[in-house]
Design a protein around this motif. Sequence first.
Motif, mmCIF file in Angstrom:
data_model
loop_
_atom_site.group_PDB
_atom_site.id
_atom_site.type_symbol
_atom_site.label_atom_id
_atom_site.label_comp_id
_atom_site.label_asym_id
_atom_site.label_seq_id
_atom_site.Cartn_x
_atom_site.Cartn_y
_atom_site.Cartn_z
ATOM 1 N N VAL A 52 77.237 -11.127 49.746
ATOM 2 C CA VAL A 52 77.942 -11.525 50.967
ATOM 3 C C VAL A 52 77.344 -12.837 51.497
ATOM 4 O O VAL A 52 76.469 -12.820 52.355
ATOM 5 C CB VAL A 52 77.830 -10.424 52.040
ATOM 6 C CG1 VAL A 52 78.631 -10.768 53.274
ATOM 7 C CG2 VAL A 52 78.299 -9.103 51.473
ATOM 8 N N ASN A 53 77.816 -13.953 50.946
ATOM 9 C CA ASN A 53 77.355 -15.242 51.456
ATOM 10 C C ASN A 53 78.372 -16.330 51.118
ATOM 11 O O ASN A 53 79.305 -16.093 50.358
ATOM 12 C CB ASN A 53 75.949 -15.577 50.932
ATOM 13 C CG ASN A 53 75.915 -15.770 49.437
ATOM 14 O OD1 ASN A 53 76.836 -16.312 48.835
ATOM 15 N ND2 ASN A 53 74.827 -15.332 48.818
ATOM 16 N N LYS A 74 79.696 -3.758 53.097
ATOM 17 C CA LYS A 74 79.130 -5.035 53.518
ATOM 18 C C LYS A 74 80.188 -5.907 54.181
ATOM 19 O O LYS A 74 81.354 -5.875 53.810
ATOM 20 C CB LYS A 74 78.534 -5.773 52.328
ATOM 21 C CG LYS A 74 77.297 -5.100 51.780
ATOM 22 C CD LYS A 74 76.640 -5.976 50.759
ATOM 23 C CE LYS A 74 75.283 -5.410 50.387
ATOM 24 N NZ LYS A 74 74.501 -6.360 49.604
ATOM 25 N N THR A 75 79.742 -6.672 55.163
ATOM 26 C CA THR A 75 80.629 -7.629 55.831
ATOM 27 C C THR A 75 79.922 -8.975 55.912
ATOM 28 O O THR A 75 78.713 -9.041 56.165
ATOM 29 C CB THR A 75 81.018 -7.163 57.243
ATOM 30 O OG1 THR A 75 79.836 -6.941 58.008
ATOM 31 C CG2 THR A 75 81.842 -5.889 57.201
ATOM 32 N N PRO A 76 80.673 -10.043 55.706
ATOM 33 C CA PRO A 76 80.070 -11.380 55.731
ATOM 34 C C PRO A 76 79.803 -11.857 57.159
ATOM 35 O O PRO A 76 80.394 -11.350 58.115
ATOM 36 C CB PRO A 76 81.139 -12.254 55.064
ATOM 37 C CG PRO A 76 82.415 -11.536 55.316
ATOM 38 C CD PRO A 76 82.084 -10.070 55.348
ATOM 39 N N ASP A 77 78.922 -12.845 57.263
ATOM 40 C CA ASP A 77 78.647 -13.446 58.566
ATOM 41 C C ASP A 77 79.792 -14.396 58.947
ATOM 42 O O ASP A 77 80.714 -14.637 58.176
ATOM 43 C CB ASP A 77 77.296 -14.166 58.559
ATOM 44 C CG ASP A 77 77.219 -15.307 57.543
ATOM 45 O OD1 ASP A 77 78.266 -15.796 57.073
ATOM 46 O OD2 ASP A 77 76.096 -15.723 57.224
ATOM 47 N N GLU A 78 79.717 -14.924 60.149
ATOM 48 C CA GLU A 78 80.774 -15.799 60.669
ATOM 49 C C GLU A 78 80.965 -17.053 59.822
ATOM 50 O O GLU A 78 82.090 -17.504 59.617
ATOM 51 C CB GLU A 78 80.490 -16.170 62.131
ATOM 52 C CG GLU A 78 80.701 -15.026 63.097
ATOM 53 C CD GLU A 78 82.106 -14.447 63.051
ATOM 54 O OE1 GLU A 78 83.088 -15.226 63.017
ATOM 55 O OE2 GLU A 78 82.229 -13.214 63.031
ATOM 56 N N GLU A 79 79.877 -17.630 59.338
ATOM 57 C CA GLU A 79 79.966 -18.835 58.509
ATOM 58 C C GLU A 79 80.784 -18.563 57.242
ATOM 59 O O GLU A 79 81.645 -19.356 56.844
ATOM 60 C CB GLU A 79 78.569 -19.328 58.129
ATOM 61 C CG GLU A 79 78.570 -20.501 57.174
ATOM 62 C CD GLU A 79 77.184 -20.847 56.642
ATOM 63 O OE1 GLU A 79 77.105 -21.791 55.840
ATOM 64 O OE2 GLU A 79 76.190 -20.184 57.001
ATOM 65 N N THR A 80 80.526 -17.436 56.624
ATOM 66 C CA THR A 80 81.235 -17.072 55.400
ATOM 67 C C THR A 80 82.706 -16.791 55.684
ATOM 68 O O THR A 80 83.586 -17.232 54.941
ATOM 69 C CB THR A 80 80.560 -15.859 54.744
ATOM 70 O OG1 THR A 80 79.177 -16.187 54.501
ATOM 71 C CG2 THR A 80 81.224 -15.478 53.434
ATOM 72 N N LYS A 82 84.457 -18.031 58.154
ATOM 73 C CA LYS A 82 85.078 -19.316 58.496
ATOM 74 C C LYS A 82 85.440 -20.077 57.217
ATOM 75 O O LYS A 82 86.540 -20.633 57.104
ATOM 76 C CB LYS A 82 84.122 -20.143 59.356
ATOM 77 C CG LYS A 82 84.682 -21.485 59.762
ATOM 78 C CD LYS A 82 83.694 -22.272 60.600
ATOM 79 C CE LYS A 82 84.263 -23.646 60.878
ATOM 80 N NZ LYS A 82 83.295 -24.567 61.404
ATOM 81 N N SER A 93 86.790 -5.323 52.864
ATOM 82 C CA SER A 93 85.513 -4.631 52.742
ATOM 83 C C SER A 93 85.785 -3.142 52.534
ATOM 84 O O SER A 93 86.606 -2.551 53.242
ATOM 85 C CB SER A 93 84.672 -4.834 54.006
ATOM 86 O OG SER A 93 83.457 -4.116 53.911
#
Length: 118
Positions: A52-53, A74-80, A82, A93
């Motif tokens: 997740v990146n 798993k869930t990605p962060d906001e940057e990913t 975006k 997910s």
Amino acid sequence: MNLREVKQLLDAEVLLGEESLDKEIKTVFACDLMSDVLAFVEDKTILLTGLVNPHTIRTAEMMDINAVVFVRGKTPDEETLKLAKETNIVILSTKHILYTSCGILYSNGLCGANLVTR
């Protein structure tokens, strides 16, 4: 099969791209090593991974993969997210592990991606 069916089969949550769930999927590729994705992806493939990146999204973009399913909840962060939005990649997910997710999709007619020579 389309992404809506994948979502239902994997009991997945749509994190991004609800409007694109009618896209057709012909094959599945599953791994956490993005260099392998570069060698084994073909047209209309969905990527299943626990990685997740942003690198995952960049690899999917490079290989014209229009959907990624993150496994094990798993869930990605906001940057990913975006980056996925900017590149029009659908993000799902599922709580299933990678092995189970592949088995569900395979038993419902999706085959694995073949080696692609570029």
